[in-house]
Design an enzyme around this catalytic site. Structure first.
Site, PDB file in Angstrom:
ATOM      1  N   ARG B  48       0.871  -1.193   0.000  1.00 17.56           N
ATOM      2  CA  ARG B  48       0.000   0.000   0.000  1.00 17.56           C
ATOM      3  C   ARG B  48       0.901   1.233   0.000  1.00 17.56           C
ATOM      4  O   ARG B  48       2.121   1.128   0.036  1.00 17.56           O
ATOM      5  CB  ARG B  48      -1.019   0.000   1.163  1.00 17.56           C
ATOM      6  CG  ARG B  48      -0.683  -0.724   2.412  1.00 17.56           C
ATOM      7  CD  ARG B  48       0.438  -0.098   3.163  1.00 17.56           C
ATOM      8  NE  ARG B  48       0.246   1.320   3.350  1.00 17.56           N
ATOM      9  CZ  ARG B  48       1.217   2.205   3.517  1.00 17.56           C
ATOM     10  NH1 ARG B  48       2.484   1.818   3.522  1.00 17.56           N
ATOM     11  NH2 ARG B  48       0.971   3.485   3.674  1.00 17.56           N
ATOM     12  N   GLY B  49       0.279   2.401  -0.022  1.00 14.30           N
ATOM     13  CA  GLY B  49       1.025   3.646  -0.196  1.00 14.30           C
ATOM     14  C   GLY B  49       1.004   3.949  -1.678  1.00 14.30           C
ATOM     15  O   GLY B  49       1.413   3.115  -2.497  1.00 14.30           O
ATOM     16  N   ALA B  50       0.544   5.154  -2.038  1.00 13.49           N
ATOM     17  CA  ALA B  50       0.281   5.466  -3.447  1.00 13.49           C
ATOM     18  C   ALA B  50       1.454   5.151  -4.382  1.00 13.49           C
ATOM     19  O   ALA B  50       1.271   4.434  -5.375  1.00 13.49           O
ATOM     20  CB  ALA B  50      -0.176   6.919  -3.580  1.00 13.49           C
ATOM     21  N   ARG B  91      -8.071  -0.618  -6.839  1.00 11.80           N
ATOM     22  CA  ARG B  91      -8.422   0.369  -5.810  1.00 11.80           C
ATOM     23  C   ARG B  91      -8.638   1.708  -6.532  1.00 11.80           C
ATOM     24  O   ARG B  91      -7.899   2.038  -7.446  1.00 11.80           O
ATOM     25  CB  ARG B  91      -7.322   0.497  -4.743  1.00 11.80           C
ATOM     26  CG  ARG B  91      -7.148  -0.778  -3.897  1.00 11.80           C
ATOM     27  CD  ARG B  91      -6.227  -0.520  -2.705  1.00 11.80           C
ATOM     28  NE  ARG B  91      -6.862   0.370  -1.741  1.00 11.80           N
ATOM     29  CZ  ARG B  91      -6.213   0.919  -0.704  1.00 11.80           C
ATOM     30  NH1 ARG B  91      -4.914   0.678  -0.525  1.00 11.80           N
ATOM     31  NH2 ARG B  91      -6.846   1.713   0.139  1.00 11.80           N
ATOM     32  N   GLN B 198      -2.032   1.917  10.002  1.00  8.55           N
ATOM     33  CA  GLN B 198      -0.759   2.031   9.279  1.00  8.55           C
ATOM     34  C   GLN B 198       0.273   2.833  10.081  1.00  8.55           C
ATOM     35  O   GLN B 198       1.472   2.586   9.968  1.00  8.55           O
ATOM     36  CB  GLN B 198      -0.968   2.705   7.908  1.00  8.55           C
ATOM     37  CG  GLN B 198      -1.745   1.879   6.898  1.00  8.55           C
ATOM     38  CD  GLN B 198      -3.236   2.166   6.939  1.00  8.55           C
ATOM     39  OE1 GLN B 198      -3.750   2.653   7.944  1.00  8.55           O
ATOM     40  NE2 GLN B 198      -3.932   1.834   5.871  1.00  8.55           N
ATOM     41  N   ASP B 239      -2.729  10.448  -1.777  1.00  3.41           N
ATOM     42  CA  ASP B 239      -3.127   9.408  -2.721  1.00  3.41           C
ATOM     43  C   ASP B 239      -3.484   9.978  -4.084  1.00  3.41           C
ATOM     44  O   ASP B 239      -3.290   9.320  -5.113  1.00  3.41           O
ATOM     45  CB  ASP B 239      -4.276   8.577  -2.157  1.00  3.41           C
ATOM     46  CG  ASP B 239      -3.759   7.642  -1.086  1.00  3.41           C
ATOM     47  OD1 ASP B 239      -3.596   8.096   0.062  1.00  3.41           O
ATOM     48  OD2 ASP B 239      -3.449   6.480  -1.417  1.00  3.41           O
ATOM     49  N   ASN B 249      -6.244  11.815   0.751  1.00  8.83           N
ATOM     50  CA  ASN B 249      -5.249  11.051   1.502  1.00  8.83           C
ATOM     51  C   ASN B 249      -5.995  10.244   2.554  1.00  8.83           C
ATOM     52  O   ASN B 249      -7.218  10.368   2.700  1.00  8.83           O
ATOM     53  CB  ASN B 249      -4.201  11.990   2.134  1.00  8.83           C
ATOM     54  CG  ASN B 249      -3.013  11.213   2.697  1.00  8.83           C
ATOM     55  OD1 ASN B 249      -2.509  10.300   2.049  1.00  8.83           O
ATOM     56  ND2 ASN B 249      -2.582  11.528   3.891  1.00  8.83           N
ATOM     57  N   LYS B 250      -5.282   9.412   3.266  1.00  6.93           N
ATOM     58  CA  LYS B 250      -5.877   8.510   4.252  1.00  6.93           C
ATOM     59  C   LYS B 250      -6.901   9.234   5.119  1.00  6.93           C
ATOM     60  O   LYS B 250      -6.679  10.366   5.548  1.00  6.93           O
ATOM     61  CB  LYS B 250      -4.745   7.950   5.129  1.00  6.93           C
ATOM     62  CG  LYS B 250      -5.160   6.977   6.210  1.00  6.93           C
ATOM     63  CD  LYS B 250      -5.984   5.815   5.715  1.00  6.93           C
ATOM     64  CE  LYS B 250      -5.290   5.006   4.642  1.00  6.93           C
ATOM     65  NZ  LYS B 250      -6.273   4.228   3.828  1.00  6.93           N
TER      66      LYS B 250
END
Lengths: 348, 348
Positions: B48-50, B91, B198, B239, B249-250
């Site tokens: 994960r993580g853009a 996603r 995370q 993101d 973003n998250k």
């Protein structure tokens, strides 16, 4: 409106409580037989919520007086003093604890001319009074708070300030219960309330039990809901309110108050007068409890972070009075500038 | 500055990744051998993580091309089209995924006159290029971001935008790593980042590994720290960033941005150009992924809420550009009004 949940009840020299650390999986009742039992139950959050802590503390003092082997009246007051100090050291933030312990001491002192047995009888009546007043307060809070709730409203709450936090129907949730009873169409968004998850575990449990439409969110989602105009009002409880309206409540409350201000959403505190500490001119004088790091690093015994890390775990934060739209109390709804006037109100 | 963690690596037709769902307890590497493996690893947050999602997606397309039984060039382009659609459906929010898939398609089209074998070789080189550019971007982000960090600063971050989110040293954490290497005295406060944690699991793990002073907090504690003047700066990743600076973003990022604004604390987004979606004029056009309710109601398989309840679980939120002090990119630091100019920058 009758009591929804048997949060605490006094039965034959024992305080029975629902063990809130076991909810929502287990509806388990435990009996507290000594002041140490009560102390331990409050400290470990088996019983929590400022008004409920106050009631439990009062019965704790009563248990100390009842169970001690008392030599004479001097000895009785020594025991009372010692057990009061002990109880006051249990948790530092919720004012109701100190308020209730003081009431038990005051009633004992006021009746110090009587026999010890009779003093204890008066203390027991005082406990009953505190218990019943809390029920009445929650009903009054429900009535005043209900005037703010229109059908269709979506209300955000944080932590648990419901029936599980009082001997009655709650503080923040009391108006919600009454509004639902009056057939207003409402929805409650519930912050899960990390680290101890009182929202996820307790508020969701009691709202579901009461058939009130409710949706669980993580604490960090409230702002996004507000941005989307999906929250009409915020109501939370309080652990201690200073004379200027600064309010200690569960960690996260301050952030929600800032977010509500930013989005121009009304933010209310619902609390009985027993949570108001008029001796504190402002919130910076309210002690904020720091709790065990494991509350953050472990959830139900399961580790969720690396070992041996730094953790910051304040159990409460302080919301400045100026961020609070109003205080819903058993005496009415007040702006923070009006709170000092309540100091003159006969409390007991 | 060398790569701190082997987040992903391409070895003999296999993409090896560290399984981030197993961290911090287990540092376990898994091999992804097909496009389906990559899809599943992205979907289940193993990777994960853009930026890391982008790199993995590129290799996913490469694996689809390499492993397919290709009849002819037409069939090759059909397979490429199908696997690209498949990968793009994995996603919805992180732009890097679409960016990387498009680059692989563009390179194939550009070389469509060559033999299929040769097209695939060019695609592999393009994957390598995306991988290496991300390392270089993170170094540039580190250098630009480091100019904002003074010794003594206490930096708040949310989610994980570190080495685990890129092929290099991270986005939001890249400046932190460089500042520490330059012996600046810094402290990082890390939001645990519910629901998937995370921050607690990944950011704390990599900061601890790098010997950087860090403290874990629950998401709802950041505001209280700001109120106490214990946060000097916020840096998070992104993101997807729209032309006007609105940033997905998250979930929780928006709330922190509002809190930072309220407390006049600078709030920075650190992201490579591969996270900028210049086709979107504003954030309301960015799709926000809704994820499984179980992410909220269960933690590591342990239930923390009553059964059969309503849950709202958006994985991201949108922070308006006006709340963002600056965007730290590999091309420099930009205000949100300057972002549209970046659209003209040669990206690849």
């Amino acid at each position: 409106m009758k009591q929804i949940i048997r949060t605490l009840s006094w039965e034959k020299d024992k305080l029975e409580i629902i063990d809130q650390t076991r909810l929502p999986e287990n509806e388990e009742y435990i009996k507290l037989c000594t002041v140490e039992d009560v102390f331990e139950a409050i400290r470990t959050l088996k019983i929590r919520g400022a008004p409920a802590i106050g009631i439990a503390a009062a019965y704790g003092i009563l248990l100390a007086a009842k169970k001690a082997k008392i030599k004479d009246k001097k000895n009785f007051f020594e025991i009372l003093e010692k057990s009061s100090q002990y109880m006051n050291s249990c948790r530092p933030t919720a004012y109701n604890l100190f308020y209730a312990v003081k009431r038990l001491n005051d009633i004992a002192l006021k009746n110090s001319h009587l026999l010890v047995k009779e003093i204890i009888r008066r203390m027991e009546l005082e406990c009953q009074k505190i218990f019943n007043e809390d029920i009445q307060s929650s009903i009054s809070i429900a009535r005043y708070g209900n005037t703010l709730i229109k059908s269709g409203m979506r209300i955000l709450t944080h932590c648990n300030a419901g029936a599980l936090a009082t001997s009655g129907i709650g503080t923040a949730l009391a108006p919600v219960y009454l509004a639902a009873r009056k057939h207003k169409r409402i929805e409650v968004f519930v912050d899960e309330t990390r680290p101890v998850l009182q929202g996820a575990r307790l508020t969701m449990w009691e709202l579901k039990k009461a058939n009130i439409k409710c949706t669980l969110i993580c604490d960090n989602m409230a702002g996004f809901l507000m941005q989307q105009k999906r929250i009409d009002m915020v109501i939370t409880g309080a652990d201690r309110i200073a004379s200027n309206g600064d309010t200690a409540n569960k960690i996260g409350t301050y952030s929600i108050a800032v977010l509500a201000k930013f989005h121009r959403i009304p933010f209310y505190i619902a609390a009985p007068l027993s949570s108001f500490d008029f001796s504190k001119p402002s919130g910076d004088r309210i002690p904020v409890e720091q709790r065990d790091r494991k509350e953050i690093t472990c959830i139900k015994g399961v580790s969720i972070a690396p070992e041996n890390i730094n953790v910051y775990n304040p159990s409460f934060d302080i919301t400045p009075g100026r961020l609070i739209t109003g205080f819903i109390t058993e005496k009415g709804i007040f702006a923070c500038e009006e709170i000092h006037m309540l100091a003159k109100t006969e409390q007991y």
